[in-house]
Design an enzyme around this catalytic site. Structure first.
Site, mmCIF file in Angstrom:
data_model
loop_
_atom_site.group_PDB
_atom_site.id
_atom_site.type_symbol
_atom_site.label_atom_id
_atom_site.label_comp_id
_atom_site.label_asym_id
_atom_site.label_seq_id
_atom_site.Cartn_x
_atom_site.Cartn_y
_atom_site.Cartn_z
ATOM 1 N N LYS A 9 88.678 82.438 47.785
ATOM 2 C CA LYS A 9 89.470 81.255 48.129
ATOM 3 C C LYS A 9 89.056 80.080 47.244
ATOM 4 O O LYS A 9 87.862 79.858 47.013
ATOM 5 C CB LYS A 9 89.247 80.867 49.599
ATOM 6 C CG LYS A 9 90.305 79.951 50.192
ATOM 7 C CD LYS A 9 91.593 80.712 50.486
ATOM 8 C CE LYS A 9 92.528 79.914 51.386
ATOM 9 N NZ LYS A 9 93.783 80.660 51.651
ATOM 10 N N THR A 69 91.127 85.471 53.199
ATOM 11 C CA THR A 69 90.642 84.283 52.498
ATOM 12 C C THR A 69 90.791 83.031 53.357
ATOM 13 O O THR A 69 90.032 82.081 53.211
ATOM 14 C CB THR A 69 91.346 84.091 51.141
ATOM 15 O OG1 THR A 69 92.747 83.880 51.353
ATOM 16 C CG2 THR A 69 91.142 85.310 50.254
ATOM 17 N N ASP A 70 91.768 83.029 54.270
ATOM 18 C CA ASP A 70 91.889 81.901 55.196
ATOM 19 C C ASP A 70 90.662 81.820 56.096
ATOM 20 O O ASP A 70 90.194 80.724 56.431
ATOM 21 C CB ASP A 70 93.159 82.046 56.034
ATOM 22 C CG ASP A 70 93.419 80.828 56.893
ATOM 23 O OD1 ASP A 70 93.723 79.753 56.328
ATOM 24 O OD2 ASP A 70 93.300 80.932 58.137
ATOM 25 N N PHE A 179 80.494 59.715 10.307
ATOM 26 C CA PHE A 179 80.682 61.132 10.003
ATOM 27 C C PHE A 179 81.016 61.250 8.515
ATOM 28 O O PHE A 179 82.097 60.860 8.076
ATOM 29 C CB PHE A 179 81.806 61.737 10.856
ATOM 30 C CG PHE A 179 81.928 63.231 10.700
ATOM 31 C CD1 PHE A 179 80.844 64.062 10.939
ATOM 32 C CD2 PHE A 179 83.124 63.810 10.309
ATOM 33 C CE1 PHE A 179 80.948 65.433 10.787
ATOM 34 C CE2 PHE A 179 83.240 65.182 10.162
ATOM 35 C CZ PHE A 179 82.144 66.002 10.405
ATOM 36 N N ARG A 196 82.454 54.139 12.712
ATOM 37 C CA ARG A 196 83.705 54.440 13.411
ATOM 38 C C ARG A 196 83.530 54.315 14.919
ATOM 39 O O ARG A 196 82.412 54.465 15.438
ATOM 40 C CB ARG A 196 84.159 55.865 13.093
ATOM 41 C CG ARG A 196 83.194 56.941 13.597
ATOM 42 C CD ARG A 196 83.774 58.329 13.449
ATOM 43 N NE ARG A 196 82.842 59.354 13.934
ATOM 44 C CZ ARG A 196 83.175 60.632 14.131
ATOM 45 N NH1 ARG A 196 84.401 61.042 13.869
ATOM 46 N NH2 ARG A 196 82.280 61.500 14.568
ATOM 47 N N ILE A 244 78.699 64.278 16.377
ATOM 48 C CA ILE A 244 78.601 64.599 17.798
ATOM 49 C C ILE A 244 77.526 65.653 18.012
ATOM 50 O O ILE A 244 76.803 65.637 19.020
ATOM 51 C CB ILE A 244 79.969 65.067 18.337
ATOM 52 C CG1 ILE A 244 80.992 63.929 18.230
ATOM 53 C CG2 ILE A 244 79.853 65.530 19.788
ATOM 54 C CD1 ILE A 244 82.390 64.324 18.644
ATOM 55 N N GLN A 245 77.393 66.585 17.068
ATOM 56 C CA GLN A 245 76.371 67.619 17.184
ATOM 57 C C GLN A 245 74.985 66.996 17.348
ATOM 58 O O GLN A 245 74.200 67.394 18.224
ATOM 59 C CB GLN A 245 76.386 68.530 15.946
ATOM 60 C CG GLN A 245 77.560 69.484 15.900
ATOM 61 C CD GLN A 245 78.756 68.911 15.159
ATOM 62 O OE1 GLN A 245 79.009 67.708 15.202
ATOM 63 N NE2 GLN A 245 79.509 69.770 14.487
ATOM 64 N N ASN A 271 85.782 65.913 20.819
ATOM 65 C CA ASN A 271 85.996 64.692 20.054
ATOM 66 C C ASN A 271 87.421 64.212 20.304
ATOM 67 O O ASN A 271 88.387 64.852 19.879
ATOM 68 C CB ASN A 271 85.779 64.960 18.559
ATOM 69 C CG ASN A 271 85.923 63.706 17.720
ATOM 70 O OD1 ASN A 271 86.249 62.633 18.217
ATOM 71 N ND2 ASN A 271 85.686 63.825 16.424
#
Length: 317
Positions: A9, A69-70, A179, A196, A244-245, A271
């Site tokens: 569920k 599942t209920d 970058f 940037r 970013i790395q 990004n």
């Protein structure tokens, strides 16, 4: 080959009021977070159950051993009132153990949750402002998450895997990122950038060495998602990142340094940096105009362990 066979569920929305407060949080210099009152303890839960006994329901349509599942949804909601802890990880593990204790033909429970954040609101109180104990604001910002795997092993029930997480953190730094120096060939159209804006989406996972810390049962052991968020914000603010790395590596290093109880940190970053429309505005010294980027976006996936701290220490000697 092991057969894939499970059912369960999803979107089980749990709202518990006046749960046990989260206390005993380790102080770190990057964060003001010291705990959570848990007046509202909400989460969206997904549970999947496994067991060889369910094969007949797939092959023959025999529902004799099928737990609807209920019923699973009702089970989770009912036991939210029985939980005596203060963490999402602890609650998910608690429910999983109860399921295996109740239904002997289930062998494995995989359960996950995304915490529903309700922000405290300051209200006038005795001449100043204090957080209201009654009114909260539903937040659409980042969410704490967790996933737990619990298995029946012979005569015992054991927690075999756990992950804590922070999902959907979105941070924009208006300047101070760059970058450049990447591969340039006939396919390259991206210009180099030496200062940037950088807009990133972050998902961060972490694992504990001792599950007792995730349960919130040890002093200074629990790592709150709010603290992980604040570390990411602080490192982003402090560092002039060349990519970013490198940024996520620095965030991961800081997290592992602050929390020796963690074994691993895992990142997925996107990004989403805006597209520049006006690089200069005559009436402004630094102002620029941007718009949303085109649909294709870059992403990065990276994991770190305590071995990375050791290698960094050796390289700095």
């Amino acid at each position: 080959m092991k057969r894939t066979m499970s059912y369960g569920k999803a979107d089980v929305w749990v709202y518990r009021t006046y749960a046990k407060p989260l206390t005993g949080i380790r102080f770190i210099p990057e964060s003001t977070f010291t705990g959570r009152r848990n007046i509202l303890f909400g989460m969206n839960v997904k549970v999947a159950v496994e067991g060889d006994a369910f094969f007949s329901s797939f092959k023959e349509g025999d529902n004799t051993l099928v737990v609807a599942t209920d019923s699973m949804k009702n089970f989770i909601l009912k036991h939210a009132g029985d939980y005596q802890g203060a963490t999402q990880e602890g609650f998910l593990e608690f429910v999983s153990h109860r399921l295996l204790e109740t239904y002997s033909h289930m062998t494995t429970i995989n359960i996950s949750g995304e915490q529903i954040p309700f922000e405290e609101l300051p209200v006038p109180t005795n001449g100043s402002f204090e957080p209201s104990p009654l009114v909260f604001r539903y937040s659409l910002n980042e969410q704490a998450g967790a996933s737990i795997e619990v298995k029946r092993e012979k005569d015992e029930i054991a927690t075999t895997n756990h992950v804590s997480s922070l999902k959907g953190l979105k941070l924009i730094k208006v300047k101070g990122s760059s970058f450049f120096g990447y591969v340039k060939d006939e396919y390259t159209t991206l210009p180099e950038s030496f200062d940037r804006p950088l807009f990133i989406f972050l998902n961060i996972d972490w694992r504990y060495n001792n599950l007792e810390d995730a349960r919130g049962n040890t002093p200074d052991g629990y790592v709150a998602a709010e603290q992980v968020r604040d570390i990411a914000c602080t490192v982003f603010h402090e560092q002039k990142s060349p990519s970013i790395q490198n940024l996520i590596y620095r965030i991961g290093t800081r997290i592992l340094e602050r929390f020796p109880q963690l074994l691993e940190v895992v990142f997925e970053s996107n990004n989403r940096t805006w597209e520049t429309i006006l690089d200069e505005i005559p009436a402004s010294q630094e102002g620029k105009v941007f718009t949303e980027p085109r649909p294709p976006y870059g992403f990065q996936c990276f994991s770190m362990t305590r071995d990375d701290l050791k290698s960094d220490g050796e390289s700095n000697k």
